[in-house]
Motif scaffolding. Structure first.
Motif, PDB file in Angstrom:
ATOM      1  N   ASP A   1       0.836  -1.202   0.000  1.00 61.18           N
ATOM      2  CA  ASP A   1       0.000   0.000   0.000  1.00 61.18           C
ATOM      3  C   ASP A   1       0.871   1.252   0.000  1.00 61.18           C
ATOM      4  O   ASP A   1       0.684   2.158  -0.812  1.00 61.18           O
ATOM      5  CB  ASP A   1      -0.895   0.019   1.243  1.00 61.18           C
TER       6      ASP A   1
ATOM      7  N   HIS B   1      -8.404  -0.522  -5.883  1.00 61.14           N
ATOM      8  CA  HIS B   1      -7.032  -0.703  -6.341  1.00 61.14           C
ATOM      9  C   HIS B   1      -6.001  -0.767  -5.236  1.00 61.14           C
ATOM     10  O   HIS B   1      -4.823  -0.911  -5.493  1.00 61.14           O
ATOM     11  CB  HIS B   1      -6.652   0.423  -7.309  1.00 61.14           C
ATOM     12  N   GLU B   2      -6.420  -0.601  -3.973  1.00 67.24           N
ATOM     13  CA  GLU B   2      -5.424  -0.662  -2.905  1.00 67.24           C
ATOM     14  C   GLU B   2      -4.780  -2.040  -2.917  1.00 67.24           C
ATOM     15  O   GLU B   2      -5.477  -3.054  -2.772  1.00 67.24           O
ATOM     16  CB  GLU B   2      -6.097  -0.444  -1.551  1.00 67.24           C
ATOM     17  N   PRO B   3      -3.443  -2.111  -3.074  1.00 71.09           N
ATOM     18  CA  PRO B   3      -2.791  -3.411  -3.202  1.00 71.09           C
ATOM     19  C   PRO B   3      -3.182  -4.398  -2.085  1.00 71.09           C
ATOM     20  O   PRO B   3      -3.433  -5.569  -2.350  1.00 71.09           O
ATOM     21  CB  PRO B   3      -1.307  -3.052  -3.118  1.00 71.09           C
ATOM     22  N   ARG B   4      -3.275  -3.915  -0.857  1.00 67.47           N
ATOM     23  CA  ARG B   4      -3.565  -4.825   0.254  1.00 67.47           C
ATOM     24  C   ARG B   4      -4.945  -5.454   0.103  1.00 67.47           C
ATOM     25  O   ARG B   4      -5.159  -6.618   0.407  1.00 67.47           O
ATOM     26  CB  ARG B   4      -3.474  -4.059   1.571  1.00 67.47           C
ATOM     27  N   ARG B   5      -5.895  -4.657  -0.382  1.00 63.13           N
ATOM     28  CA  ARG B   5      -7.257  -5.181  -0.496  1.00 63.13           C
ATOM     29  C   ARG B   5      -7.413  -6.115  -1.679  1.00 63.13           C
ATOM     30  O   ARG B   5      -8.409  -6.815  -1.789  1.00 63.13           O
ATOM     31  CB  ARG B   5      -8.242  -4.034  -0.646  1.00 63.13           C
TER      32      ARG B   5
ATOM     33  N   TRP C   1      -1.518   3.948  -8.312  1.00 61.57           N
ATOM     34  CA  TRP C   1      -2.804   3.272  -8.518  1.00 61.57           C
ATOM     35  C   TRP C   1      -3.919   4.302  -8.362  1.00 61.57           C
ATOM     36  O   TRP C   1      -3.759   5.263  -7.610  1.00 61.57           O
ATOM     37  CB  TRP C   1      -3.007   2.153  -7.490  1.00 61.57           C
ATOM     38  N   PRO C   2      -5.045   4.105  -9.026  1.00 59.80           N
ATOM     39  CA  PRO C   2      -6.144   5.078  -8.884  1.00 59.80           C
ATOM     40  C   PRO C   2      -6.876   4.957  -7.541  1.00 59.80           C
ATOM     41  O   PRO C   2      -8.041   4.640  -7.494  1.00 59.80           O
ATOM     42  CB  PRO C   2      -7.059   4.739 -10.070  1.00 59.80           C
ATOM     43  N   LEU C   3      -6.161   5.199  -6.441  1.00 60.21           N
ATOM     44  CA  LEU C   3      -6.792   5.123  -5.122  1.00 60.21           C
ATOM     45  C   LEU C   3      -7.613   6.387  -4.875  1.00 60.21           C
ATOM     46  O   LEU C   3      -7.235   7.464  -5.308  1.00 60.21           O
ATOM     47  CB  LEU C   3      -5.730   5.031  -4.022  1.00 60.21           C
ATOM     48  N   PRO C   4      -8.716   6.259  -4.134  1.00 65.50           N
ATOM     49  CA  PRO C   4      -9.456   7.466  -3.753  1.00 65.50           C
ATOM     50  C   PRO C   4      -8.569   8.366  -2.882  1.00 65.50           C
ATOM     51  O   PRO C   4      -7.733   7.868  -2.123  1.00 65.50           O
ATOM     52  CB  PRO C   4     -10.622   6.926  -2.920  1.00 65.50           C
TER      53      PRO C   4
ATOM     54  N   ARG D   1      -8.009   7.451   0.669  1.00 63.52           N
ATOM     55  CA  ARG D   1      -7.115   6.329   0.972  1.00 63.52           C
ATOM     56  C   ARG D   1      -5.656   6.748   0.827  1.00 63.52           C
ATOM     57  O   ARG D   1      -4.782   6.258   1.541  1.00 63.52           O
ATOM     58  CB  ARG D   1      -7.402   5.133   0.053  1.00 63.52           C
TER      59      ARG D   1
ATOM     60  N   LEU E   1      -2.659   6.649   3.845  1.00 63.48           N
ATOM     61  CA  LEU E   1      -1.339   6.005   3.795  1.00 63.48           C
ATOM     62  C   LEU E   1      -0.338   6.722   4.694  1.00 63.48           C
ATOM     63  O   LEU E   1       0.645   6.135   5.138  1.00 63.48           O
ATOM     64  CB  LEU E   1      -0.814   5.969   2.358  1.00 63.48           C
TER      65      LEU E   1
ATOM     66  N   THR F   1       0.537   5.004   7.907  1.00 62.79           N
ATOM     67  CA  THR F   1       1.173   3.683   7.852  1.00 62.79           C
ATOM     68  C   THR F   1       2.087   3.363   9.038  1.00 62.79           C
ATOM     69  O   THR F   1       1.983   2.278   9.613  1.00 62.79           O
ATOM     70  CB  THR F   1       1.964   3.539   6.528  1.00 62.79           C
TER      71      THR F   1
END
Lengths: 330, 255
Positions: free
Chosen positions: A213, A271-275, B90-93, B96, B100, B103
């Motif tokens: 992530d 798209h979250e890698p972990r999910r 990545w196309p994360l919202p 999200r 990060l 973390t």
């Protein structure tokens, strides 16, 4: 897409269960569906019991484990490289496993002892992983991928050489058949040999989610967030060597499942890698089991090879995903 | 209040000396603009101060403890770092992406503590991103992406914020806004903000201190009003420039 997470889990389990039941019933001898429920009765048909417990159950277990390994490692490698085209073969592990197994067939060891093929396959996978690690020393992900490509090339050349120098046409035929990938005629011995590696590999790979992530922000930001890239690389390589190495050692080269499974689940989980990790694992298991059922059902004189079917069916599926992605991407 | 000190930092990359005996010190409440020509070593200095790159010789201390002695996660909780042109692959919202930033405080497995959602909301609000919450980060404009990354850096409540070129590629309004925001973080919240900046006018107006770097050496260190002179600019950039006005209306012009 509006399905709640709980319903998704129920749906996934239902699909897997249905596939397992079909897998136990279909094959060269089609069994009536009530066989499954009378299996433990004393008046059960002993031949049906034997077919299910000694032939189809190990085959089904292997399909699930191998598919899970390919799906999860595909998702992890796509996360590590931040590239949607990454797939389990990227680190050279699967071509190493293939070379090991091919050597077992080439030398005739596999004729003396059937388990020599997966065993040498495992050895090949670990040899390749070690080579990738040595060549790809350092911190960046790119170095590791390039090292994997180099190792892949060497292992592939070795396999071609073994095929080229095959002692007799029969060995050459055996090698090329094995390379196409199959789960036919696998026994509980095969399961016992590779399952520990597969499960260990799945666990190692499953622990990379948080780091992957953070890595979606790039290597520098991930490091600044306290992620140790060196140990992440090691974890991915070890997990892939265990899971994909064992998968290839027992089933041969099976393409597209690892590439496809993560893409298949992303519309549902984001798209979250972990999910993506665990859904891709389940998707990989379901896809491979479905493909294996397909090889048994399709009416050809000779059973269709699993690796051939996954690529045949996987390619158009993948293209349709690409087209959809192209429409939705900015 | 945090104190960041670098003493005689030297660093060579590919056998080329990038930092040569740089000594600087800064504490919470300061907004430091690092200025200098391309290739002066600004980014390298920032990565060394952030603890991402170990110097060949010299030391960096945060609160009297060497950076190398911090566990990466502990350090990550105290300082945030944003590289040049940070982006999300990545196309994360947006929400999200901001998450990060938490973390280092999260366990390896399991969900998200509910208290963290409040911190995410606060960071989104501080950077005017409430309406962008669910938008994929890959579809944001440059200004929105910069704000998203700043929110990502702020969500962990860091005492030290190190940002490499936060206003590169931003239009004048967004650049002004970004500098104001950074200045507020230092002044009102007593954080230490260190940013590499190429816009000298904005650096002069908002920063409390300048570090001028050229060829890996620190040429000047002091408050903008007295440090940023035409002479320094000639020495730094080989250009003739005039500096006029002071405080909020100061500007730098090239001849």
């Amino acid at each position: 897409m509006s399905v709640s997470p709980r319903k998704r889990v129920v749906l996934a389990i239902a699909v897997l269960l249905a596939l397992v039941m079909v897998s136990l019933l279909v094959g060269r001898v089609a069994l009536p569906s009530n066989t499954l429920f009378t299996l433990w009765r004393s008046d059960a048909d002993p031949l049906a019991v034997l077919i299910i417990t000694e032939l189809r159950l190990p085959r089904t277990v292997l399909a699930l484990l191998v598919g899970a390994a390919l799906g999860l490692s595909g998702a992890v490698l796509q996360g590590l490289t931040r590239n949607p085209l990454a797939e389990p073969g990227l680190l050279g592990v699967s071509s190493g496993a293939a070379l090991g197994a091919v050597i077992a067939i080439h030398t005739g060891l596999s004729l003396v002892w059937p388990l020599a093929t997966p065993l040498l396959g495992l050895a090949g996978a670990f040899g390749a992983a070690l080579l990738t690690l040595t060549l790809g020393r350092g911190e960046g992900v790119l170095v590791l991928i390039l090292a994997g490509a180099a190792v892949s090339g060497v292992m592939f050349a070795g396999t071609a050489l073994a095929l080229n120098l095959a002692p007799n046409p029969y060995a050459a035929y055996e090698i090329s058949m094995w390379l196409m990938g199959s789960l036919a005629d696998r026994s509980w011995d095969h399961v016992l040999l590779v399952a520990p590696f597969l499960v260990a590999g799945l666990l190692v790979l499953g622990g990379t989610g948080r780091a992957l992530d953070a890595l979606s922000l790039g290597e520098q930001q991930a490091t600044s967030l306290g992620i140790n890239l060196r140990s992440l690389r090691l974890q991915v390589l070890l997990g892939t060597a265990l899971a994909v190495g064992a998968a290839t050692a027992v089933a041969g080269a099976i393409g597209f499942i690892g590439l496809l499974a993560p893409h298949w689940v992303r519309p549902w989980v984001g798209h979250e890698p972990r999910r993506v990790l665990w859904p891709a694992t389940v998707a990989g298991a379901a896809l491979l089991l479905a493909a294996d059922i397909g090889t048994r059902l399709l009416p050809f004189a000779q059973e269709l090879k699993l690796g051939v079917l996954t690529v045949l069916v996987g390619t158009p599926f993948f293209v349709s995903l690409l087209l959809r992605l192209r429409r939705s991407a900015p | 209040m945090s104190l960041l000190q670098a003493q005689d930092v030297c660093l060579s990359l590919s056998a080329r000396p990038v930092l040569q005996a740089v000594s600087v010190s800064a504490q919470g409440g300061e907004f430091i603009a690092v200025i200098g020509p391309n290739g002066a070593g600004k980014s390298t200095l920032l990565t060394v101060l952030a603890g991402l790159l170990a110097p060949d010789s010299g030391t960096v201390h945060l609160d009297a403890k060497p950076l190398a002695a911090y566990a990466p996660r502990d350090l990550a909780r105290q300082r945030a770092y944003l590289p040049q042109n940070p982006r999300c692959d990545w196309p994360l919202p947006v929400e999200r992406v901001v998450a990060l930033g938490l973390t280092p405080g999260l366990p390896a497995f399991g969900g998200f503590p509910p208290a963290d959602q409040l911190r995410i909301d606060a960071a989104l609000q501080a950077c005017d991103l409430q309406s962008r919450r669910q938008q994929p980060a890959t579809t944001l404009s440059g200004g929105e992406l910069a704000r998203t990354m700043l929110a990502r850096a702020l969500v962990g409540d860091p005492a030290v914020l190190i940002v490499d070129e936060p206003i590169a590629g931003l239009d004048p309004r967004h650049a002004l806004e970004a500098m104001r925001r950074l200045a507020r973080l230092a002044r009102d919240e007593q954080r230490l903000v260190i940013a590499a900046v190429h816009d000298l006018t904005l650096a002069m107006r908002y920063a409390t201190r300048l570090w001028a770097l050229r060829d890996g050496r620190l040429l000047a260190d002091g408050p903008p009003a007295t440090t940023l002179t035409a002479e320094l600019l000639r020495e730094l950039f080989d250009v003739a420039a005039c500096v006029s006005g002071e405080g909020g209306s100061a500007y730098v012009d090239y001849v």
